[in-house]
Motif scaffolding. Structure first.
Motif, mmCIF file in Angstrom:
data_model
loop_
_atom_site.group_PDB
_atom_site.id
_atom_site.type_symbol
_atom_site.label_atom_id
_atom_site.label_comp_id
_atom_site.label_asym_id
_atom_site.label_seq_id
_atom_site.Cartn_x
_atom_site.Cartn_y
_atom_site.Cartn_z
ATOM 1 N N ALA A 129 39.668 42.040 -56.840
ATOM 2 C CA ALA A 129 38.528 42.868 -57.055
ATOM 3 C C ALA A 129 37.388 41.992 -57.367
ATOM 4 N N ARG A 130 36.457 41.654 -56.595
ATOM 5 C CA ARG A 130 35.312 40.800 -57.002
ATOM 6 C C ARG A 130 34.343 40.946 -55.676
ATOM 7 N N GLU A 131 32.902 41.021 -55.924
ATOM 8 C CA GLU A 131 31.923 40.682 -54.808
ATOM 9 C C GLU A 131 31.837 39.334 -54.832
ATOM 10 N N GLU A 132 31.751 39.083 -53.328
ATOM 11 C CA GLU A 132 31.546 37.560 -52.851
ATOM 12 C C GLU A 132 30.189 37.457 -52.056
ATOM 13 N N PRO A 133 29.581 36.380 -51.879
ATOM 14 C CA PRO A 133 28.459 36.630 -50.998
ATOM 15 C C PRO A 133 28.575 36.649 -49.571
ATOM 16 N N ARG A 134 30.011 36.267 -49.263
ATOM 17 C CA ARG A 134 30.331 36.552 -47.833
ATOM 18 C C ARG A 134 31.839 36.538 -47.895
ATOM 19 N N PRO A 135 32.489 37.593 -47.032
ATOM 20 C CA PRO A 135 33.909 37.615 -47.072
ATOM 21 C C PRO A 135 34.612 36.434 -46.945
ATOM 22 N N SER A 136 35.761 36.498 -47.760
ATOM 23 C CA SER A 136 36.815 35.368 -47.607
ATOM 24 C C SER A 136 37.504 35.579 -46.549
ATOM 25 N N PHE A 137 38.195 34.515 -45.756
ATOM 26 C CA PHE A 137 39.112 34.908 -44.657
ATOM 27 C C PHE A 137 40.156 33.804 -44.361
ATOM 28 N N VAL A 138 41.327 34.102 -43.992
ATOM 29 C CA VAL A 138 42.196 33.025 -43.633
ATOM 30 C C VAL A 138 42.588 33.372 -41.957
ATOM 31 N N VAL A 139 42.698 32.250 -41.200
ATOM 32 C CA VAL A 139 43.041 32.460 -39.876
ATOM 33 C C VAL A 139 44.364 31.865 -39.678
ATOM 34 N N ALA A 140 45.074 32.584 -39.051
ATOM 35 C CA ALA A 140 46.613 32.371 -39.097
ATOM 36 C C ALA A 140 46.954 31.288 -38.208
ATOM 37 N N GLY A 141 48.079 30.237 -38.270
ATOM 38 C CA GLY A 141 48.147 29.472 -37.527
ATOM 39 C C GLY A 141 48.579 29.460 -36.127
ATOM 40 N N SER A 142 48.289 28.576 -35.332
ATOM 41 C CA SER A 142 48.540 29.044 -33.734
ATOM 42 C C SER A 142 49.028 27.563 -33.068
ATOM 43 N N GLY A 143 50.022 27.801 -32.302
ATOM 44 C CA GLY A 143 50.322 26.423 -31.491
ATOM 45 C C GLY A 143 49.977 26.683 -30.095
ATOM 46 N N GLU A 144 50.138 25.960 -29.304
ATOM 47 C CA GLU A 144 49.593 25.832 -27.990
ATOM 48 C C GLU A 144 50.276 26.579 -26.947
ATOM 49 N N CYS A 145 50.431 28.024 -27.107
ATOM 50 C CA CYS A 145 51.131 29.058 -26.572
ATOM 51 C C CYS A 145 50.335 30.558 -26.706
ATOM 52 N N PRO A 146 50.048 31.163 -25.718
ATOM 53 C CA PRO A 146 49.568 32.667 -25.988
ATOM 54 C C PRO A 146 50.654 33.340 -26.639
ATOM 55 N N GLU A 147 50.355 34.180 -27.622
ATOM 56 C CA GLU A 147 51.511 34.884 -28.259
ATOM 57 C C GLU A 147 51.796 36.334 -27.757
ATOM 58 N N GLY A 148 52.885 36.916 -28.076
ATOM 59 C CA GLY A 148 53.132 38.341 -27.637
ATOM 60 C C GLY A 148 53.422 38.429 -26.088
ATOM 61 N N LEU A 149 53.818 37.270 -25.493
ATOM 62 C CA LEU A 149 54.307 37.299 -24.133
ATOM 63 C C LEU A 149 55.898 37.418 -23.803
ATOM 64 N N GLY A 150 56.598 37.640 -24.942
ATOM 65 C CA GLY A 150 57.979 37.791 -24.575
ATOM 66 C C GLY A 150 58.836 36.502 -24.966
ATOM 67 N N ASN A 151 58.158 35.150 -24.630
ATOM 68 C CA ASN A 151 58.934 34.210 -25.196
ATOM 69 C C ASN A 151 57.901 33.028 -25.386
ATOM 70 N N TYR A 152 58.226 31.998 -25.835
ATOM 71 C CA TYR A 152 57.160 30.671 -25.860
ATOM 72 C C TYR A 152 57.630 29.934 -24.926
ATOM 73 N N ARG A 153 58.977 29.535 -24.290
ATOM 74 C CA ARG A 153 59.198 28.612 -23.433
ATOM 75 C C ARG A 153 58.467 28.642 -22.372
#
Length: 248
Positions: A129-153
């Motif tokens: 709990a604190r005020e910051e000059p701009r919102p902190s953020f974290v972007v999740a890791g991503s590999g070279e594959c679109p996600e949510g398509l049923g499989n990676y292969r």
């Protein structure tokens, strides 16, 4: 991409797959604190230590918003699914995962040398709990594959091709995904405080032209000699804009 507020945690997130979101940003009145362990801490012990750290700051466990994991080696797709089902059990107990939607951002990579004996925590982030000059953020890791398509292969960019040209193409795809996630969080490369690359392949041929030239490394690049978590993935990135970081 749009964000969803997770009010119990003091952050908003970009919806992703059941095991993690695509990224998180602090809501107004909150900041983020990243805590890195000196050495990887096994999953169950790590969750216990994280619980203690968050409670010591008088924050609810729902403040847990991102984590960075290390695993012994790449998973098969089935093995990765089983691991993720185990991982989200704790998040469900903490009131974060509701059975379908997971707001917590994550990376999970596999050190090529000297990795842990079992899946472990490298670092985690929670809201304070604190005020910051701009919102902190974290972007999740991503590999070279679109996600949510049923499989990676079936969807991996240039699967099985380890040529320099193919690795550069994989990197371009991942950079594009980082930019999409940053945009959804209302941020850009100039807001990033840390850029991390995970691959065992040489990044120097495209480091200047693809990463630095597009502004993706305002604070430099931390290159981890690690593999992405799933067999046949070769290149992963994540990034963050966090003002407070500790090592414990």
């Amino acid at each position: 991409m749009t964000t969803v507020d997770f009010q119990p945690g003091g952050y908003r997130f970009v919806p992703g797959v059941f095991q993690y979101s695509a990224g998180v940003a602090a809501l107004s009145g909150f900041g983020m604190r990243r805590v890195q362990f000196r050495r990887p801490v096994p999953l169950d012990e790590g969750f216990a230590r994280i619980e203690g750290i968050i409670k010591a700051e008088e924050r609810p466990l729902t403040a847990f918003c991102a984590c960075e994991l290390r695993s012994p080696g790449q998973f098969s797709e089935e093995g990765f699914r089983h691991f993720n089902e185990r991982y989200v059990d704790t998040l469900a107990r903490w009131g974060i995962f509701d059975g379908s939607t997971n707001p917590v951002a994550r990376s999970n990579v596999c050190p090529e040398v000297g990795g842990p004996a079992e899946p472990s925590f490298h670092a985690f982030t929670f809201t304070v709990a604190r005020e910051e000059p701009r919102p902190s953020f974290v972007v999740a890791g991503s590999g070279e594959c679109p996600e949510g398509l049923g499989n990676y292969r079936d969807h991996i960019v240039r699967r099985g091709d380890l040529s320099a040209e193919a690795i550069a193409e994989k990197a371009r795809f991942v950079l594009g995904e980082m930019e999409r996630r940053l945009g959804a969080l209302g941020a850009g490369w100039t807001d990033v405080t840390a850029t991390q690359v995970y691959t065992v392949h040489d990044i120097h041929p495209f480091l200047a032209g693809e990463i630095v030239a597009r502004g993706a490394a305002p604070g430099g690049v931390t290159w981890h000699f690690d593999r992405p978590p799933v067999v046949d993935l070769e290149y992963e990135m994540d990034c963050r804009g966090v003002l407070e970081e500790l090592v414990v």
